[in-house]
Design a protein around this motif. Structure first.
Motif, short mmCIF file in Angstrom:
data_model
loop_
_atom_site.label_atom_id
_atom_site.label_comp_id
_atom_site.label_asym_id
_atom_site.label_seq_id
_atom_site.Cartn_x
_atom_site.Cartn_y
_atom_site.Cartn_z
N ILE A 118 3.57 5.75 -5.64
CA ILE A 118 3.30 5.95 -6.97
C ILE A 118 2.22 6.85 -7.35
N ALA A 119 0.87 6.60 -6.79
CA ALA A 119 -0.08 7.41 -6.89
C ALA A 119 0.35 8.88 -6.91
N VAL B 102 2.39 1.88 -3.58
CA VAL B 102 1.18 2.29 -4.52
C VAL B 102 0.89 3.62 -4.28
N ARG B 103 0.78 3.97 -2.87
CA ARG B 103 0.34 5.39 -2.62
C ARG B 103 1.41 6.35 -3.06
N ILE C 278 0.73 -1.10 -0.08
CA ILE C 278 0.07 -0.17 0.23
C ILE C 278 0.88 1.46 -0.02
#
Lengths: 601, 106
Positions: A514-515, A511-512, A508
């Motif tokens: 990268i987001a 991904v956070r 998470i």
């Protein structure tokens, strides 16, 4: 339909040709190289949410197939790009089917070379086949195609349904082609252009065949958005658009609408029979013009609501077509994403492109869409070959003022006007610079060169400062695009797998990050635009030669990346992959990625 | 973190799930300083909220972590699951097969 006991109709294949990017173009925009099949897109687990549901369904071919099937013919639809079919596979499929007529739909430049090369090979293997081209690009260069490529038998210009049906009739009985409307063909004394027929009554057409969606379902892939048209044509005459060439010479029917009840019946059958939940309205201007169009839109919304269809849809609209109350009703019926052809924030540019709308109208439309909770996708053309710095700066200010960089796809803002054949823009270019000089044809390589020249690839920007601005900005955008489209997806897929059945905290967090990086690209992009345009304007003011800011732009991108990933995104992800996922995929191994960012895999 | 909740009626279960999923999505929208966070994030489609695929994965991973479940790829790729509302309904319908301690646990 043939009567019982009667032989089945003619075998006809309809081909949507494969797309291929013009890789020699120095101004290549990375997204043009991302020509993946729907199966490949779905294979990336990154391809979820709103990004992936758009297939490349050829609705035009779907209509042709439906009309021909209604007349009893045996039709095979081959969507080469959507299915990721190589030319050899398409050829084998065609030879196995054994068609009498092959229709090839050429919508735009990226399909032209593959369409021509496929035709050449098909004619050599099956000399008796009739090869007919159609679609906007083929319509625009019909005579040129016939005078250059002997294996193309004819071209249908404009609307193809009745013309193709009449052509098949003529082929079946061996009659002259002179009666086939809109057909361009070879006559005794040279190329003959038959007059076009009256525009079709859209409600007389059958609903388009859905071979592409059926094939996708058969492969057990997620059902994509279904393309749908509720109208045809456009009353505007934007210089860059191919539609005016299609409606050229029409005295009536430049813009035609379908009965909204029938449109909803088509939607309902797609929901019921194929499991479609989302639609992509492919109308040139979905909302249309005036009170008739408005009534039709209200009728469409009410009918969707009355039948309780749980669907959503995307549509493309002109900003001068908006009626707030109607949008509210359409929103309730499932309209959730609107693409505006804003094009520019410069009055002069809008006027040069004959857009017929103002900057103020653009801004009012943006505000209205946002206030209604519609996702607003801005279509911007940042510059063309004639743009000056002041015009470009005005559009950058427009992007800043309206925060267009916050859209889901900010890299779409880096967009140079394409000169499409048959448009006013191409006629203007020809008038100023002369028609492109086309190379002689000898082999497939020369066919590709011919296609590049014929379709105005890589035409230079006149103003050296604008060219320098564009080169640097496009390079930066390509780098970001490679990261987002080719590198990040593999790692998201790996992160998804690693998170399965395990502690998800680390994934998470990755991904956070990268987001957050992805969300930052829009603001960075507009910051870079501002820096580059300011530098270019200063140089022009000092009458200094144009600079080369590609290295600067590259450093800018790398530095911003390091704000989130100390070693750069690609390297950090690779390192993360080494630690987390043994055997993680190599980064940037695609040919296009290497070509665009000079990265060694 | 797994938060269990006890709900007997399906509609209440859906409502509670909807609230939890809405909270997760709203946090993502707030993190990107998005005006859409002010909207009704339960019924708006992900397309209307302008979610990208990365945002969507962040949402899904957080849902999985919050409910202590693993969502199958088929569901993630199902275009019909296009909003918090539809996801909540799907999770409630599939609670048993997902063996989800966070959904409907006593």
């Amino acid at each position: 339909m043939p009567a019982e006991g009667q032989a089945p109709g003619t075998r006809i294949a309809l081909v949507g040709p494969r797309e291929e990017a013009f890789l020699d173009n120095v101004d290549l925009e990375h997204r043009e190289t991302m020509l993946r099949s729907y199966e490949e897109i779905c294979g990336d687990v990154v391809a979820f949410g709103s990004d992936y549901t758009i297939s490349r369904e050829f609705l035009g071919i779907g209509y042709l197939a439906a009309v021909l099937r209604r007349e009893g013919h045996l039709v095979r639809v081959i969507g080469a790009n959507n299915s990721g079919l190589a030319d050899d596979v398409v050829l084998t499929e065609l030879l196995t089917f054994g068609p009498r007529v092959v229709g090839i739909s050429v919508l735009y430049d990226l399909q032209l070379a593959s369409a021509i090369i496929l035709s050449k090979r098909l004619k050599a293997a099956l000399p008796g086949v009739v090869i007919v081209f159609g679609g906007p690009l083929a319509s625009a260069i019909s005579e040129l195609l016939l005078s250059t490529f002997p294996f193309i038998d004819c071209v249908i210009e404009g609307e193809g349904e009745s013309a193709l049906a009449r052509l098949v009739e003529a082929v079946e009985v061996g009659t002259e082609l002179g009666e086939v409307p809109a057909l361009v063909h070879r006559g005794v004394n040279g190329i003959v252009r038959n007059p076009r027929a009256e525009p079709l009554d859209l409600d007389s057409l059958p609903h388009p065949s859905r071979d592409v969606i059926e094939a996708i379902r058969a492969r057990r892939l997620p059902v994509p958005s279904a393309y749908l048209t509720t109208s045809r044509g456009c009353k505007a005459f934007c210089t860059f658009c191919t539609v005016p060439n299609i409606v050229r010479g029409m005295k009536t029917g430049v813009y035609r609408m379908r009965d909204p009840v029938d449109v909803v019946s088509e939607m309902e059958s797609l929901v019921r029979d194929l499991g479609v939940t989302r639609f992509y309205m492919a109308d040139d201007n979905f909302l249309g013009y005036g009170e008739d169009s408005n009534r039709r839109m209200l009728g469409l919304a009410d009918e969707i609501l009355r039948r309780r269809l749980r669907i959503n849809f995307h549509a493309e609209c002109r900003v001068d077509s908006l009626v707030p109350d109607t949008l509210v009703r359409l929103r309730a019926a499932g309209f959730d994403q609107i693409l505006f052809g804003l094009e520019s924030g410069s009055r002069r540019t809008l006027k040069r492109w004959a857009k017929g709308q103002t900057v103020e109208q653009n801004e009012a439309a943006i505000s209205l869409a946002r206030s209604l909770g519609l996702d607003m996708m801005p279509s911007i053309i940042l510059l063309d070959w004639e743009s000056d710095l002041a015009e470009v700066e005005e559009t950058i200010a427009f992007i800043e003022r309206n925060q267009l960089y916050r859209s889901g796809q900010p890299l779409w803002l880096v967009n140079k006007l394409k000169v499409h054949c048959g448009t006013a823009a191409s006629r203007r270019y020809d008038n100023v610079h002369g028609k492109p000089v086309l190379p002689a044809i000898s082999d497939d390589v020369s066919i590709r060169s011919w296609c590049a020249k014929a379709t105005y690839q890589g035409i230079p920007i006149e103003n050296a400062h604008v060219a320098a601005f564009w080169g640097a900005l496009n390079g930066a955008a390509n780098r970001w695009s490679v990261l987002l489209d080719e590198i990040v997806p593999r790692f998201l897929k790996a992160a998804r797998q690693a998170a399965r059945g395990a502690d998800k905290v680390e994934q998470i967090e990755l991904v956070r990050r990268i987001a957050m990086f992805r969300r930052s690209i829009g603001p960075w992009l507009v910051e870079l635009m501002r820096l580059l345009i300011a530098e270019a304007m200063e140089r022009e003011r000092r009458c200094a030669p144009a600079g080369d800011w590609r290295d600067f732009a590259e450093s800018f991108v790398a530095e911003r990346e390091r704000q989130f990933f100390a070693g750069g995104l690609a390297e950090s992800l690779r390192e993360h992959g080494r630690r987390r996922w043994f055997g993680a995929p190599a980064i940037g191994s695609g040919a296009s990625a290497q070509a665009l960012i000079g990265q060694t895999p | 973190m797994t938060v269990s909740f006890s709900l007997s009626r399906p509609e209440n279960k859906n409502e509670a799930l909807t609230n939890r999923l809405s909270g997760i999505l709203r946090q993502i929208l707030i993190a990107r300083n998005d005006l859409a966070a002010d909207r009704d994030v339960a019924s708006s489609t992900f397309a209307a909220l302008g979610l990208t695929s990365v945002d969507y994965l962040e949402f899904i991973l957080n849902v999985e972590a919050d409910l202590n479940i693993d969502i199958p790829d088929e569901a993630m790729l199902n275009p019909a699951l296009s909003s918090v509302d539809t996801w909540a309904a799907w999770l409630a319908d599939n609670a048993a097969s997902l063996q989800t301690p966070g959904i409907g646990a006593a």
